[in-house]
Design a protein around this motif. Structure first.
Motif, short mmCIF file in Angstrom:
data_model
loop_
_atom_site.label_atom_id
_atom_site.label_comp_id
_atom_site.label_asym_id
_atom_site.label_seq_id
_atom_site.Cartn_x
_atom_site.Cartn_y
_atom_site.Cartn_z
N THR A 164 0.10 0.44 -21.90
CA THR A 164 0.29 1.60 -21.03
C THR A 164 1.31 1.26 -19.95
O THR A 164 1.67 0.10 -19.77
N VAL A 165 1.73 2.28 -19.24
CA VAL A 165 2.60 2.04 -18.09
C VAL A 165 1.71 1.52 -16.97
O VAL A 165 0.68 2.11 -16.66
N TYR A 166 2.10 0.39 -16.39
CA TYR A 166 1.30 -0.18 -15.31
C TYR A 166 2.19 -0.92 -14.32
O TYR A 166 3.34 -1.24 -14.63
N PHE A 167 1.65 -1.17 -13.16
CA PHE A 167 2.33 -1.99 -12.15
C PHE A 167 1.59 -3.31 -12.06
O PHE A 167 0.35 -3.34 -12.08
N THR A 168 2.33 -4.41 -11.94
CA THR A 168 1.71 -5.72 -11.77
C THR A 168 1.05 -5.77 -10.39
O THR A 168 1.26 -4.89 -9.55
N ASP A 169 0.27 -6.81 -10.15
CA ASP A 169 -0.39 -6.95 -8.85
C ASP A 169 0.63 -7.03 -7.71
O ASP A 169 0.43 -6.42 -6.66
N ASP A 170 1.72 -7.76 -7.93
CA ASP A 170 2.75 -7.86 -6.89
C ASP A 170 3.42 -6.51 -6.64
O ASP A 170 3.72 -6.16 -5.50
N GLU A 171 3.66 -5.76 -7.71
CA GLU A 171 4.27 -4.43 -7.55
C GLU A 171 3.32 -3.48 -6.82
O GLU A 171 3.75 -2.68 -5.99
N GLN A 172 2.02 -3.60 -7.11
CA GLN A 172 1.05 -2.77 -6.40
C GLN A 172 1.01 -3.10 -4.92
O GLN A 172 0.92 -2.21 -4.07
N LYS A 173 1.13 -4.38 -4.59
CA LYS A 173 1.16 -4.79 -3.18
C LYS A 173 2.41 -4.24 -2.48
O LYS A 173 2.34 -3.77 -1.35
N LEU A 174 3.54 -4.30 -3.17
CA LEU A 174 4.77 -3.75 -2.60
C LEU A 174 4.65 -2.25 -2.35
O LEU A 174 5.06 -1.76 -1.30
N LEU A 175 4.09 -1.53 -3.31
CA LEU A 175 3.92 -0.09 -3.14
C LEU A 175 2.97 0.22 -1.99
O LEU A 175 3.20 1.16 -1.22
N ALA A 176 1.91 -0.57 -1.86
CA ALA A 176 0.97 -0.36 -0.76
C ALA A 176 1.66 -0.60 0.58
O ALA A 176 1.45 0.14 1.55
N GLU A 177 2.51 -1.62 0.65
CA GLU A 177 3.22 -1.90 1.90
C GLU A 177 4.25 -0.81 2.21
O GLU A 177 4.43 -0.45 3.37
N ALA A 180 11.76 13.10 -4.67
CA ALA A 180 12.14 11.72 -4.98
C ALA A 180 13.16 11.16 -3.99
O ALA A 180 13.18 9.96 -3.72
N ALA A 181 14.00 12.02 -3.42
CA ALA A 181 15.03 11.56 -2.50
C ALA A 181 14.44 11.04 -1.18
O ALA A 181 15.04 10.21 -0.51
N SER A 182 13.27 11.53 -0.81
CA SER A 182 12.67 11.10 0.46
C SER A 182 11.90 9.79 0.33
O SER A 182 11.53 9.19 1.33
N ALA A 183 11.65 9.33 -0.88
CA ALA A 183 10.95 8.07 -1.11
C ALA A 183 11.92 6.90 -0.96
O ALA A 183 13.11 7.03 -1.23
N PRO A 184 11.43 5.74 -0.55
CA PRO A 184 12.31 4.56 -0.46
C PRO A 184 12.85 4.17 -1.84
O PRO A 184 12.22 4.43 -2.87
N ARG A 185 14.01 3.53 -1.84
CA ARG A 185 14.64 3.11 -3.11
C ARG A 185 13.77 2.14 -3.89
O ARG A 185 13.81 2.09 -5.11
N LEU A 186 12.96 1.36 -3.17
CA LEU A 186 12.11 0.38 -3.83
C LEU A 186 11.12 1.07 -4.78
O LEU A 186 10.80 0.53 -5.84
N VAL A 187 10.67 2.25 -4.43
CA VAL A 187 9.74 2.98 -5.29
C VAL A 187 10.43 3.32 -6.62
O VAL A 187 9.86 3.14 -7.69
N ARG A 188 11.66 3.79 -6.55
CA ARG A 188 12.43 4.12 -7.76
C ARG A 188 12.62 2.86 -8.61
O ARG A 188 12.43 2.87 -9.83
#
Length: 158
Positions: free
Chosen positions: A95-108, A48-56
């Motif tokens: 359920t736990v889900y990511f919105t479309d904007d959050e999915q785009k951020l994660l993809a970027e 988890a420490a190697s992932a960007p803070r935005l992911v957390r």
């Protein structure tokens, strides 16, 4: 794989104290959100420490959304006891889900940008020649050949 956020970080974002059952649900939600984040980002971070803070941040946001409204209600009324869902969340409701904007951020964050891309294609062993706009190179050039005009008027080609 480790979760991108801890239970204590999620507790800090919630407005109430979790009981033992809610802590179990929250722990599962953190695992689910972390797995989904890896899928949407397309990367496997070693820890988890190697992932960007935005992911957390996005994992905590999705878990808070789920813990606040675990059934995915979009409408609630005290009189006549009306509860409602809508199709905007579709199969993700409850359920736990990511919105479309959050999915785009994660993809970027993972380096996967959406959109239309072009790729230059060329034949094997071909030689690139500079081409002027509006002119097409001749297939078998000779020393005195010139590019073929593609448009009738150089001022207004379209």
């Amino acid at each position: 794989m480790a979760d991108f956020a801890t239970l204590d970080e999620l507790k800090a974002r919630l407005d109430w104290t979790l009981d033992a059952d809610e802590e179990r649900i929250a722990t599962s939600a953190l695992e689910d959100a972390s797995d989904l984040a890896r899928i949407h980002a397309g990367l496997e971070w070693p820890d988890a420490a190697s992932a960007p803070r935005l992911v957390r941040t996005l994992v905590l946001k999705a878990c808070k959304r789920y813990m606040t409204n675990p059934s995915g209600y979009t409408q609630s009324r005290a009189g006549d006891e009306t509860l409602g869902w809508n199709d905007s969340q579709g199969e993700d409701a409850g359920t736990v889900y990511f919105t479309d904007d959050e999915q785009k951020l994660l993809a970027e964050v993972g380096g996967r940008k959406r959109g239309l891309w072009t790729a230059e294609v060329s034949a094997w062993n071909s030689v690139r020649r500079p081409v002027t706009a509006g002119l097409v190179p001749v297939a078998q050039p000779t020393p005195d050949s010139k590019p073929f005009p593609m448009f009738g008027d150089e001022v207004e080609p379209w």
